[in-house]
Design a protein around this motif. Structure first.
Motif, short mmCIF file in Angstrom:
data_model
loop_
_atom_site.label_atom_id
_atom_site.label_comp_id
_atom_site.label_asym_id
_atom_site.label_seq_id
_atom_site.Cartn_x
_atom_site.Cartn_y
_atom_site.Cartn_z
N ALA A 101 0.83 -1.21 0.00
CA ALA A 101 0.00 0.00 0.00
C ALA A 101 0.86 1.26 0.00
O ALA A 101 0.56 2.24 -0.71
N ILE A 102 1.95 1.25 0.76
CA ILE A 102 2.85 2.41 0.79
C ILE A 102 3.52 2.61 -0.56
O ILE A 102 3.59 3.73 -1.07
N CYS A 103 3.99 1.52 -1.16
CA CYS A 103 4.63 1.61 -2.48
C CYS A 103 3.65 2.12 -3.53
O CYS A 103 4.02 2.92 -4.39
N ARG A 104 2.41 1.65 -3.46
CA ARG A 104 1.40 2.12 -4.40
C ARG A 104 1.15 3.62 -4.23
O ARG A 104 1.10 4.36 -5.21
N ALA A 105 1.03 4.06 -2.99
CA ALA A 105 0.74 5.47 -2.71
C ALA A 105 1.91 6.38 -3.09
O ALA A 105 1.70 7.50 -3.55
N LEU A 106 3.13 5.89 -2.90
CA LEU A 106 4.31 6.70 -3.20
C LEU A 106 4.87 6.45 -4.60
O LEU A 106 5.84 7.08 -5.01
N ASP A 107 4.24 5.52 -5.34
CA ASP A 107 4.68 5.16 -6.69
C ASP A 107 6.18 4.83 -6.69
O ASP A 107 6.98 5.48 -7.36
N CYS A 108 6.53 3.82 -5.88
CA CYS A 108 7.93 3.44 -5.77
C CYS A 108 8.05 1.93 -5.62
O CYS A 108 7.05 1.23 -5.50
N GLU A 109 9.27 1.44 -5.59
CA GLU A 109 9.56 0.02 -5.39
C GLU A 109 9.85 -0.21 -3.91
O GLU A 109 10.26 0.71 -3.20
N ALA A 110 9.68 -1.44 -3.45
CA ALA A 110 9.98 -1.77 -2.06
C ALA A 110 11.43 -1.44 -1.71
O ALA A 110 11.73 -0.97 -0.62
N GLY A 111 12.33 -1.63 -2.66
CA GLY A 111 13.74 -1.33 -2.45
C GLY A 111 14.03 0.15 -2.27
O GLY A 111 15.09 0.52 -1.77
N ASP A 112 13.10 0.99 -2.68
CA ASP A 112 13.26 2.43 -2.44
C ASP A 112 13.01 2.77 -0.98
O ASP A 112 13.47 3.80 -0.49
N ILE A 113 12.28 1.91 -0.29
CA ILE A 113 11.91 2.15 1.10
C ILE A 113 12.76 1.32 2.05
O ILE A 113 13.19 1.82 3.09
N ILE A 114 13.03 0.07 1.70
CA ILE A 114 13.78 -0.83 2.58
C ILE A 114 15.21 -0.92 2.11
O ILE A 114 15.49 -1.14 0.94
N GLU A 115 16.12 -0.76 3.07
CA GLU A 115 17.56 -0.81 2.75
C GLU A 115 18.27 -1.66 3.80
O GLU A 115 17.95 -1.60 4.98
N TYR A 116 19.24 -2.45 3.36
CA TYR A 116 20.06 -3.23 4.28
C TYR A 116 21.39 -2.50 4.46
O TYR A 116 22.05 -2.13 3.48
N ARG A 117 21.77 -2.27 5.71
CA ARG A 117 23.06 -1.65 6.02
C ARG A 117 23.83 -2.59 6.95
O ARG A 117 23.28 -3.06 7.95
N LYS A 118 25.08 -2.79 6.65
CA LYS A 118 25.92 -3.59 7.55
C LYS A 118 26.16 -2.78 8.81
O LYS A 118 26.34 -1.58 8.76
N ASP A 119 26.17 -3.47 9.96
CA ASP A 119 26.36 -2.78 11.24
C ASP A 119 27.70 -2.17 11.39
O ASP A 119 28.67 -2.22 11.01
#
Length: 67
Positions: free
Chosen positions: A49-67
């Motif tokens: 729903a967030i991706c649809r509303a923001l017209d983006c991909e899940a990868g635009d919102i979720i990011e993996y960062r090494k500690d």
């Protein structure tokens, strides 16, 4: 560590958290938890729903960062 870049996408789309809340049907409090990286989990339906509303991909919102 998984980081949610919801604040970045909101800024890129020039959308407020309140506007997103209305479009997605999620409370402002719950979106705030996501925006501030306090969430322990996120449902795929919420992410969708967030991706649809923001017209983006899940990868635009979720990011993996090494500690």
């Amino acid at each position: 560590m998984i980081v949610l870049n919801l604040d970045v996408m909101l800024a890129k789309r020039k959308m407020s958290l309140g506007e997103l809340s209305e479009k997605v049907g999620i409370t402002l409090a719950n979106l705030s938890i996501l925006k501030n990286n306090k969430a322990k989990a996120i449902r795929f339906s919420t992410l969708d729903a967030i991706c649809r509303a923001l017209d983006c991909e899940a990868g635009d919102i979720i990011e993996y960062r090494k500690d």
